[in-house]
Motif scaffolding. Structure first.
Motif, PDB file in Angstrom:
ATOM      1  N   TRP A 113      27.340 -19.226  -4.318  1.00 18.36           N
ATOM      2  CA  TRP A 113      28.434 -19.431  -5.268  1.00 18.36           C
ATOM      3  C   TRP A 113      29.296 -18.171  -5.339  1.00 18.36           C
ATOM      4  CZ3 TRP A 113      26.530 -22.407 -10.284  1.00 18.36           C
ATOM      5  CH2 TRP A 113      26.021 -23.664  -9.893  1.00 18.36           C
ATOM      6  N   ASP A 114      30.593 -18.396  -5.513  1.00 18.67           N
ATOM      7  CA  ASP A 114      31.478 -17.243  -5.674  1.00 18.67           C
ATOM      8  C   ASP A 114      31.098 -16.456  -6.923  1.00 18.67           C
ATOM      9  OD1 ASP A 114      32.974 -17.850  -3.442  1.00 18.67           O
ATOM     10  OD2 ASP A 114      34.455 -19.035  -4.556  1.00 18.67           O
ATOM     11  N   LYS A 115      31.446 -15.185  -6.913  1.00 17.75           N
ATOM     12  CA  LYS A 115      31.257 -14.363  -8.110  1.00 17.75           C
ATOM     13  C   LYS A 115      32.098 -14.939  -9.241  1.00 17.75           C
ATOM     14  CE  LYS A 115      30.875  -9.480  -9.162  1.00 17.75           C
ATOM     15  NZ  LYS A 115      30.905  -8.161  -8.510  1.00 17.75           N
ATOM     16  N   MET A 116      31.500 -15.076 -10.404  1.00 12.14           N
ATOM     17  CA  MET A 116      32.270 -15.572 -11.558  1.00 12.14           C
ATOM     18  C   MET A 116      31.649 -15.032 -12.829  1.00 12.14           C
ATOM     19  SD  MET A 116      31.069 -19.593 -11.533  1.00 12.14           S
ATOM     20  CE  MET A 116      30.773 -19.769  -9.765  1.00 12.14           C
ATOM     21  N   ASP A 117      32.324 -15.220 -13.956  1.00  5.39           N
ATOM     22  CA  ASP A 117      31.705 -14.671 -15.158  1.00  5.39           C
ATOM     23  C   ASP A 117      30.544 -15.550 -15.588  1.00  5.39           C
ATOM     24  OD1 ASP A 117      32.302 -16.344 -17.475  1.00  5.39           O
ATOM     25  OD2 ASP A 117      34.337 -15.575 -17.423  1.00  5.39           O
ATOM     26  N   LYS A 118      29.650 -14.972 -16.383  1.00 10.95           N
ATOM     27  CA  LYS A 118      28.375 -15.632 -16.654  1.00 10.95           C
ATOM     28  C   LYS A 118      28.549 -16.936 -17.428  1.00 10.95           C
ATOM     29  CE  LYS A 118      25.422 -11.588 -16.051  1.00 10.95           C
ATOM     30  NZ  LYS A 118      24.551 -10.539 -16.618  1.00 10.95           N
ATOM     31  N   THR A 119      29.587 -17.024 -18.235  1.00  6.98           N
ATOM     32  CA  THR A 119      29.860 -18.270 -18.956  1.00  6.98           C
ATOM     33  C   THR A 119      30.267 -19.369 -17.979  1.00  6.98           C
ATOM     34  OG1 THR A 119      30.609 -16.963 -20.834  1.00  6.98           O
ATOM     35  CG2 THR A 119      31.214 -19.285 -20.829  1.00  6.98           C
ATOM     36  N   ALA A 120      31.162 -19.056 -17.057  1.00  9.44           N
ATOM     37  CA  ALA A 120      31.600 -20.041 -16.057  1.00  9.44           C
ATOM     38  C   ALA A 120      30.415 -20.470 -15.195  1.00  9.44           C
ATOM     39  CB  ALA A 120      32.700 -19.437 -15.185  1.00  9.44           C
ATOM     40  N   LEU A 121      29.581 -19.508 -14.814  1.00 10.26           N
ATOM     41  CA  LEU A 121      28.421 -19.846 -13.994  1.00 10.26           C
ATOM     42  C   LEU A 121      27.482 -20.774 -14.761  1.00 10.26           C
ATOM     43  CD1 LEU A 121      26.611 -17.544 -11.557  1.00 10.26           C
ATOM     44  CD2 LEU A 121      25.276 -19.072 -13.004  1.00 10.26           C
ATOM     45  N   ALA A 122      27.303 -20.497 -16.048  1.00 12.56           N
ATOM     46  CA  ALA A 122      26.432 -21.341 -16.876  1.00 12.56           C
ATOM     47  C   ALA A 122      26.972 -22.763 -16.947  1.00 12.56           C
ATOM     48  CB  ALA A 122      26.323 -20.736 -18.280  1.00 12.56           C
ATOM     49  N   GLN A 123      28.285 -22.882 -17.096  1.00 12.93           N
ATOM     50  CA  GLN A 123      28.887 -24.213 -17.197  1.00 12.93           C
ATOM     51  C   GLN A 123      28.750 -24.976 -15.878  1.00 12.93           C
ATOM     52  OE1 GLN A 123      32.682 -22.874 -18.594  1.00 12.93           O
ATOM     53  NE2 GLN A 123      32.100 -23.019 -20.759  1.00 12.93           N
ATOM     54  N   LYS A 124      28.928 -24.266 -14.768  1.00 17.22           N
ATOM     55  CA  LYS A 124      28.796 -24.907 -13.458  1.00 17.22           C
ATOM     56  C   LYS A 124      27.354 -25.373 -13.228  1.00 17.22           C
ATOM     57  CE  LYS A 124      29.786 -24.156  -8.553  1.00 17.22           C
ATOM     58  NZ  LYS A 124      30.541 -23.424  -7.535  1.00 17.22           N
ATOM     59  N   LEU A 125      26.404 -24.529 -13.620  1.00 15.37           N
ATOM     60  CA  LEU A 125      24.992 -24.889 -13.458  1.00 15.37           C
ATOM     61  C   LEU A 125      24.631 -26.067 -14.368  1.00 15.37           C
ATOM     62  CD1 LEU A 125      22.297 -24.070 -12.036  1.00 15.37           C
ATOM     63  CD2 LEU A 125      21.786 -22.718 -14.089  1.00 15.37           C
ATOM     64  N   ALA A 126      25.127 -26.045 -15.602  1.00 16.67           N
ATOM     65  CA  ALA A 126      24.844 -27.131 -16.541  1.00 16.67           C
ATOM     66  C   ALA A 126      25.432 -28.449 -16.005  1.00 16.67           C
ATOM     67  CB  ALA A 126      25.409 -26.802 -17.920  1.00 16.67           C
ATOM     68  N   ALA A 127      26.629 -28.381 -15.409  1.00 18.90           N
ATOM     69  CA  ALA A 127      27.242 -29.582 -14.844  1.00 18.90           C
ATOM     70  C   ALA A 127      26.375 -30.136 -13.720  1.00 18.90           C
ATOM     71  CB  ALA A 127      28.652 -29.257 -14.337  1.00 18.90           C
ATOM     72  N   ARG A 128      25.830 -29.243 -12.901  1.00 17.55           N
ATOM     73  CA  ARG A 128      24.935 -29.680 -11.814  1.00 17.55           C
ATOM     74  C   ARG A 128      23.674 -30.336 -12.362  1.00 17.55           C
ATOM     75  NH1 ARG A 128      25.626 -27.595  -6.572  1.00 17.55           N
ATOM     76  NH2 ARG A 128      23.637 -28.575  -6.103  1.00 17.55           N
ATOM     77  N   ILE A 129      23.167 -29.780 -13.457  1.00 12.76           N
ATOM     78  CA  ILE A 129      21.988 -30.367 -14.099  1.00 12.76           C
ATOM     79  C   ILE A 129      22.343 -31.749 -14.645  1.00 12.76           C
ATOM     80  CG2 ILE A 129      20.357 -30.105 -16.031  1.00 12.76           C
ATOM     81  CD1 ILE A 129      20.649 -27.013 -15.602  1.00 12.76           C
ATOM     82  N   GLY A 130      23.561 -31.872 -15.198  1.00 16.78           N
ATOM     83  CA  GLY A 130      24.025 -33.174 -15.678  1.00 16.78           C
ATOM     84  C   GLY A 130      24.072 -34.203 -14.560  1.00 16.78           C
ATOM     85  N   GLU A 131      24.549 -33.784 -13.371  1.00 19.90           N
ATOM     86  CA  GLU A 131      24.585 -34.695 -12.208  1.00 19.90           C
ATOM     87  C   GLU A 131      23.181 -35.122 -11.797  1.00 19.90           C
ATOM     88  OE1 GLU A 131      26.686 -32.653  -9.068  1.00 19.90           O
ATOM     89  OE2 GLU A 131      28.389 -32.255 -10.403  1.00 19.90           O
ATOM     90  N   PHE A 132      22.253 -34.187 -11.868  1.00 19.42           N
ATOM     91  CA  PHE A 132      20.862 -34.479 -11.497  1.00 19.42           C
ATOM     92  C   PHE A 132      20.304 -35.609 -12.350  1.00 19.42           C
ATOM     93  CE2 PHE A 132      16.278 -33.944 -12.039  1.00 19.42           C
ATOM     94  CZ  PHE A 132      15.822 -33.708 -10.746  1.00 19.42           C
ATOM     95  N   PHE A 133      20.698 -35.635 -13.636  1.00 21.22           N
ATOM     96  CA  PHE A 133      20.161 -36.636 -14.547  1.00 21.22           C
ATOM     97  C   PHE A 133      21.059 -37.871 -14.647  1.00 21.22           C
ATOM     98  CE2 PHE A 133      17.608 -33.014 -15.906  1.00 21.22           C
ATOM     99  CZ  PHE A 133      16.365 -33.618 -16.059  1.00 21.22           C
ATOM    100  N   ALA A 134      22.146 -37.921 -13.861  1.00 18.65           N
ATOM    101  CA  ALA A 134      23.093 -39.034 -13.986  1.00 18.65           C
ATOM    102  C   ALA A 134      22.504 -40.312 -13.373  1.00 18.65           C
ATOM    103  CB  ALA A 134      24.408 -38.670 -13.299  1.00 18.65           C
TER     104      ALA A 134
END
Lengths: 227, 227
Positions: free
Chosen positions: A206-227
């Motif tokens: 993943w590209d370097k990003m701020d920790k909040t953006a990274l958290a949101q991207k990871l949470a979105a991926r977790i959301g997809e996992f449970f979709a």
């Protein structure tokens, strides 16, 4: 915080009805009544992930070591000092659908923390006898009825990032692994992060990003996992 | 802070024209790029003493380890992490009339801090080889042209307070020693303190009081010393 919790409860995100346990921050392992072993984890990344999961509708238990970052809104925060306390708090929070082990748990503690260690005049420094702490990530990753459906570990490495991360994912038995290089750069304690995400389908840089953006991207991926 | 510094410069207190060096807080000694040895000193007492000395007209250099308390107004703050950095900053701040060594300096550091220490699979924890840090209080107390007229050490003890304190005063060669019992009670990190003051004329047990009041009482005594 109460209002946010209510909002999260009624939020209609992709993680509605899911319980997530997130660990964050360092642990402090006492050496004697005044001294301890610590590490440079700030809790910024783990706390941001807890907030991002709550924003997607998850009920979140955040088990946090000693940090100076504020509690995320809408999250149930359990405070601990040592690795053993963190393990107990994680076990007590089960069952859960998701476990994100972002804390920098001390691998070792000092065997017996008694009176303050003093210079004894011999000129010889004392030996610190270390003993292994419980391995929270390996325990929660172990097969069993309480195992969360998705267990995500973290690896802070200072060299051979991809290689060490793949080995850690296999050794611990977690599903995904977030790996970052904490050597020299300002990642530990800083506001930005640059990671490899290892999943069942491969490794993503993943590209370097701020920790909040990274958290949101990871949470979105977790959301997809449970979709 | 600038205004306060100007006020202090023109203040007509009993310590006008005197330079005081105050050390405060813990030191952090790196074990590897992410781990370190620490202690529970908050810096509250040392910072309060720096402020109290400035209020009596002294020019104050505060050499502080990593703390979360704000900089006192009207004081020149030098930030350090390790005991060796603290020693260097104290030496660089000389000459001084007064040295108050309130910091909880780590007695030991880890011999070589290289790559992150990893579990090696042997089940055997690593040995932490410790080595002695410089003894800042003993160095500044040693006779010589640069020795401050009044050197005050601190002793944090968990047992046999009076006995250990007297031995420490003699061993370090400081003029006064402030001793407190940090075992179990909430003194380290807390807002109150209860001390023994050992001087050339004997030992006084001061009532428990908050750290600001204690700092002001100690500063007043220092003022009398220079009167």
């Amino acid at each position: 915080a109460i209002l946010s919790a209510i909002e999260a409860f009624f939020a209609d995100g992709p993680l509605k009805g899911r319980h997530a346990i997130v660990t964050s921050g360092p642990t402090h392992e006492p050496i004697d009544p005044v001294r301890y072993l610590a590490n440079r984890s700030s809790g910024k990344q783990g706390h941001a992930i807890a907030a991002a999961l709550a924003a997607l509708g998850a009920r979140v238990t955040l088990v946090s070591g000693p940090v100076n970052v504020p509690d995320p809104a809408g999250v149930n925060v359990v405070r601990v000092d040592t690795a053993r306390e963190m393990r107990d708090a994680v076990q007590a929070a089960l069952p859960a659908d998701i476990a994100v082990c972002a804390a920098a748990v001390a691998d070792w503690r000092v065997e017996e923390a008694g009176q303050k260690i003093k210079k004894d005049g011999s000129g010889q420094p004392p030996a610190l006898r270390l003993t292994e702490n419980p391995d929270i990530l390996a325990e929660i990753s172990a097969p069993g009825p309480q195992r969360p459906k998705l267990v995500i570990g973290f690896a802070a490495e200072t060299e051979k990032l991809a290689e060490h991360a793949a080995a850690k994912r296999a050794r611990k038995g977690c599903d995904w692994l977030v790996a970052n290089d904490v050597g020299g750069t300002g990642i530990m304690g800083g506001d930005e992060n640059e990671i490899l995400l290892l999943t069942e389908s491969g490794t993503e840089a993943w590209d370097k990003m701020d920790k909040t953006a990274l958290a949101q991207k990871l949470a979105a991926r977790i959301g997809e996992f449970f979709a």
